[in-house]
Design a protein around this motif. Structure first.
Motif, PDB file in Angstrom:
ATOM      1  N   ILE A   8      -2.677   4.450 -11.582  1.00 53.98           N
ATOM      2  CA  ILE A   8      -3.840   3.685 -11.122  1.00 53.98           C
ATOM      3  C   ILE A   8      -3.879   2.316 -11.792  1.00 53.98           C
ATOM      4  O   ILE A   8      -4.203   1.301 -11.167  1.00 53.98           O
ATOM      5  N   GLY A   9      -3.537   2.274 -13.084  1.00 53.52           N
ATOM      6  CA  GLY A   9      -3.454   0.991 -13.781  1.00 53.52           C
ATOM      7  C   GLY A   9      -2.418   0.080 -13.158  1.00 53.52           C
ATOM      8  O   GLY A   9      -2.626  -1.140 -13.045  1.00 53.52           O
ATOM      9  N   GLY A  10      -1.300   0.666 -12.729  1.00 52.72           N
ATOM     10  CA  GLY A  10      -0.274  -0.127 -12.067  1.00 52.72           C
ATOM     11  C   GLY A  10      -0.773  -0.748 -10.779  1.00 52.72           C
ATOM     12  O   GLY A  10      -0.486  -1.909 -10.472  1.00 52.72           O
ATOM     13  N   VAL A  11      -1.550   0.021 -10.006  1.00 54.17           N
ATOM     14  CA  VAL A  11      -2.140  -0.494  -8.773  1.00 54.17           C
ATOM     15  C   VAL A  11      -3.095  -1.649  -9.090  1.00 54.17           C
ATOM     16  O   VAL A  11      -3.074  -2.705  -8.437  1.00 54.17           O
ATOM     17  N   ALA A  12      -3.923  -1.455 -10.124  1.00 53.70           N
ATOM     18  CA  ALA A  12      -4.887  -2.498 -10.502  1.00 53.70           C
ATOM     19  C   ALA A  12      -4.171  -3.758 -10.975  1.00 53.70           C
ATOM     20  O   ALA A  12      -4.559  -4.882 -10.615  1.00 53.70           O
TER      21      ALA A  12
ATOM     22  N   PRO B 294      -6.650   5.950 -21.934  1.00 58.94           N
ATOM     23  CA  PRO B 294      -6.762   4.502 -22.177  1.00 58.94           C
ATOM     24  C   PRO B 294      -5.414   3.812 -22.406  1.00 58.94           C
ATOM     25  O   PRO B 294      -5.144   2.749 -21.829  1.00 58.94           O
ATOM     26  N   GLY B 295      -4.563   4.400 -23.245  1.00 56.82           N
ATOM     27  CA  GLY B 295      -3.253   3.803 -23.498  1.00 56.82           C
ATOM     28  C   GLY B 295      -2.405   3.763 -22.241  1.00 56.82           C
ATOM     29  O   GLY B 295      -1.754   2.755 -21.942  1.00 56.82           O
ATOM     30  N   LEU B 296      -2.424   4.865 -21.467  1.00 57.51           N
ATOM     31  CA  LEU B 296      -1.635   4.917 -20.239  1.00 57.51           C
ATOM     32  C   LEU B 296      -2.133   3.906 -19.209  1.00 57.51           C
ATOM     33  O   LEU B 296      -1.338   3.290 -18.495  1.00 57.51           O
TER      34      LEU B 296
ATOM     35  N   PRO C 120       0.798  -1.221   0.000  1.00 54.49           N
ATOM     36  CA  PRO C 120       0.000   0.000   0.000  1.00 54.49           C
ATOM     37  C   PRO C 120       0.833   1.275   0.000  1.00 54.49           C
ATOM     38  O   PRO C 120       0.465   2.259  -0.653  1.00 54.49           O
ATOM     39  N   VAL C 121       1.940   1.281   0.746  1.00 57.99           N
ATOM     40  CA  VAL C 121       2.776   2.479   0.802  1.00 57.99           C
ATOM     41  C   VAL C 121       3.372   2.791  -0.572  1.00 57.99           C
ATOM     42  O   VAL C 121       3.353   3.937  -1.035  1.00 57.99           O
ATOM     43  N   MET C 122       3.892   1.768  -1.246  1.00 59.34           N
ATOM     44  CA  MET C 122       4.451   1.972  -2.576  1.00 59.34           C
ATOM     45  C   MET C 122       3.364   2.382  -3.567  1.00 59.34           C
ATOM     46  O   MET C 122       3.594   3.215  -4.453  1.00 59.34           O
ATOM     47  N   THR C 123       2.181   1.806  -3.402  1.00 54.36           N
ATOM     48  CA  THR C 123       1.069   2.136  -4.288  1.00 54.36           C
ATOM     49  C   THR C 123       0.659   3.595  -4.130  1.00 54.36           C
ATOM     50  O   THR C 123       0.534   4.338  -5.113  1.00 54.36           O
ATOM     51  N   ILE C 124       0.453   4.024  -2.879  1.00 55.81           N
ATOM     52  CA  ILE C 124       0.050   5.408  -2.623  1.00 55.81           C
ATOM     53  C   ILE C 124       1.116   6.381  -3.112  1.00 55.81           C
ATOM     54  O   ILE C 124       0.809   7.425  -3.700  1.00 55.81           O
TER      55      ILE C 124
END
Length: 481
Positions: free
Chosen positions: A326-330, A380-382, A151-155
């Protein structure tokens, strides 16, 4: 191997104390992660206000990651020798002081030197926290403790670019871009004070001495490679730049030879030579170098494209990059839901394909929309790039380290993390130089960005091909399924 702990902190720490200590370590991680991201957004503004050539934009990132790459190889061993708490405090103090110098910089040279200092002290600070967690927590709580890093890395990855853009645009107290560094002061001071009170002291009584000649050789080799890649374009690619890059190959070869001789003589090498006899590990290093070079280089060029080419403010540029974060988190969450254990190496390969598809969508979008492209059209691409990035990174380290023997794991982990940072410096140098070269040749910002994106696709294709050298699963018991 014997572990020596201070008398007041012998054994597993009391519940409250060890969790407070964990949050101290996480605060240090936040400082490191944010400082690796914020200059990507702030770089155009920094150059506009502080002056300097186009290479300043590249050195802001490359100086930090290159110093971190070299320092990480030996940073953990400093804690073994002199005490992890002591080295954590020294690293945090140095990182905070270097952040202050960044915020007070009056010239490009002072800012770059301060960024290098940040990277070096960060390399001292970060490994100590990971080692302390292993010592403080019982096995039953270790997974939960390391689980806090996600979570820390994500935030940090989601909020870092937006925070940087907001701080630059807000111009608090007239500080402008300087606030992205000055914000580290309260965090760093709080981390130091809390570390002095809550962190236990651990030191290995039989820790080996530092391999200083090895550090010098690998540092020189990395510098001889990255410096001409960044400075060569502005100087017209004089002969010495090519001599320097050739010399870096020689220096890396000398480093390998020296490490082999050191190991053969019974002394502890900086990097265990036997690691390079493992095809999976060597392939993983090259794959990591390609992947992280493309990822970091792409981030820098995208920020330049949105701010200089499209006229976005720093905050708008940070928000434009948000779909990727956000895509990276998902993608990471999807991998953690069971896909990583089920697919193993296949998940890494799927991730690179998704990431490449997202980059292709981005290139087509830029080509069709031209200079009127909006952040919504780029999203979308990002987002696909981010999802693929999360899917790729989730299993990467476990799979690359799968074939490493227990006695090689420390050296292997440090080397792989160092390659990650070196890839960041190399990508910033190569893709940044390519982008500026195309602009100098009177290519449009859109066309220059498209070429950069297709180079990133090529690096992802290389990563995909090299992935076949890796084991199918991270753990032997999964291989039979």
């Amino acid at each position: 191997m014997t572990v020596t702990a201070s008398a007041a902190t012998t054994g597993i720490q009391p519940y409250r104390r060890r969790w407070v200590a964990l949050f101290v370590i996480l605060a240090a991680e936040v400082m490191d992660l944010l400082d690796a991201l914020v200059t990507v957004i702030a770089a155009p503004t920094i150059r506009k206000e502080l002056g300097g050539s186009e290479s300043l934009v590249q050195w802001l990132g490359a100086g930090y990651t290159l110093a971190m790459a070299v320092g990480l190889i030996t940073g953990g061993r400093l804690g073994d020798l002199f005490g992890r708490k002591r080295m954590f405090v020294i690293g945090a103090c140095g990182f905070t002081a270097a952040s202050l110098l960044c915020g007070l910089a009056v010239s490009p040279e002072m800012l770059i030197a301060s960024r290098v200092a940040q990277g070096l002290f960060g390399a001292v600070m970060i490994p100590q926290g990971l080692g302390l967690i292993k010592e403080m927590f019982p096995p039953s709580e270790l997974g939960k403790a390391f689980g806090m890093f996600g979570p820390v890395m994500t935030i940090s990855s989601v909020g870092g670019p937006v925070l940087a853009g907001w701080l630059v645009d807000a111009d608090f107290f007239g500080t402008g871009w300087r606030m992205i560094f000055l914000i580290n002061l309260p965090i760093g001071l709080a981390a130091v004070l809390a570390a002095l009170r809550y962190l236990p002291e651990y030191r290995l009584s039989d820790a080996t001495k530092l391999d200083l000649p090895g550090v010098a050789l690998v540092s020189a080799a990395a510098f001889l490679l990255v410096f001409p890649l960044i400075q060569g374009r502005e100087l017209g690619w004089p002969a010495w730049t090519f001599v320097s890059m050739a010399a870096s190959v020689v220096m890396f070869a000398l480093f390998g030879r020296y490490e082999s001789r050191r190991a053969a003589s019974g002394r502890d090498p900086l990097i265990t030579p036997s690691l390079f006899h493992k095809r999976a590990f060597t392939g993983g290093l090259v794959a990591g170098l390609a992947f992280f070079s493309g990822m970091m280089g792409f981030g820098l060029v995208f920020s330049l494209y949105t701010q200089i080419g499209l006229g976005f403010t720093p905050l708008e540029a940070g928000l434009a990059a948000l779909p990727q974060a956000i895509g990276g988190v998902a993608g990471f969450a999807l991998a953690m839901s069971g896909l990583q254990e089920k697919l193993g190496r296949g998940l890494l390969q799927i991730g690179t394909l998704v990431m490449g598809a997202g980059a292709a969508v981005l290139a087509v979008t830029i080509n069709l929309a031209g200079v009127e492209v909006s952040g919504w059209q780029l999203a979308p691409g990002l987002a696909l790039v981010g999802i693929g990035m999360g899917l790729t990174m989730a299993p990467f380290f476990d799979i690359v380290l799968a074939g490493v023997e227990p006695h090689e794991s420390g050296s292997a982990s440090g080397t792989l993390t160092g390659i990650q940072q070196l890839g960041g410096a190399l990508g910033t140098a190569v893709l940044g130089t390519l982008f500026f070269n195309l602009l100098a040749a009177e290519w449009s910002f859109g066309s220059s960005m498209q070429v950069t994106v297709w180079v990133e696709v090529g690096l992802l294709a290389l990563t995909f091909a090299l992935s076949y050298l890796l084991p199918r699963r991270a753990r032997p018991e999964q291989q039979a399924h």
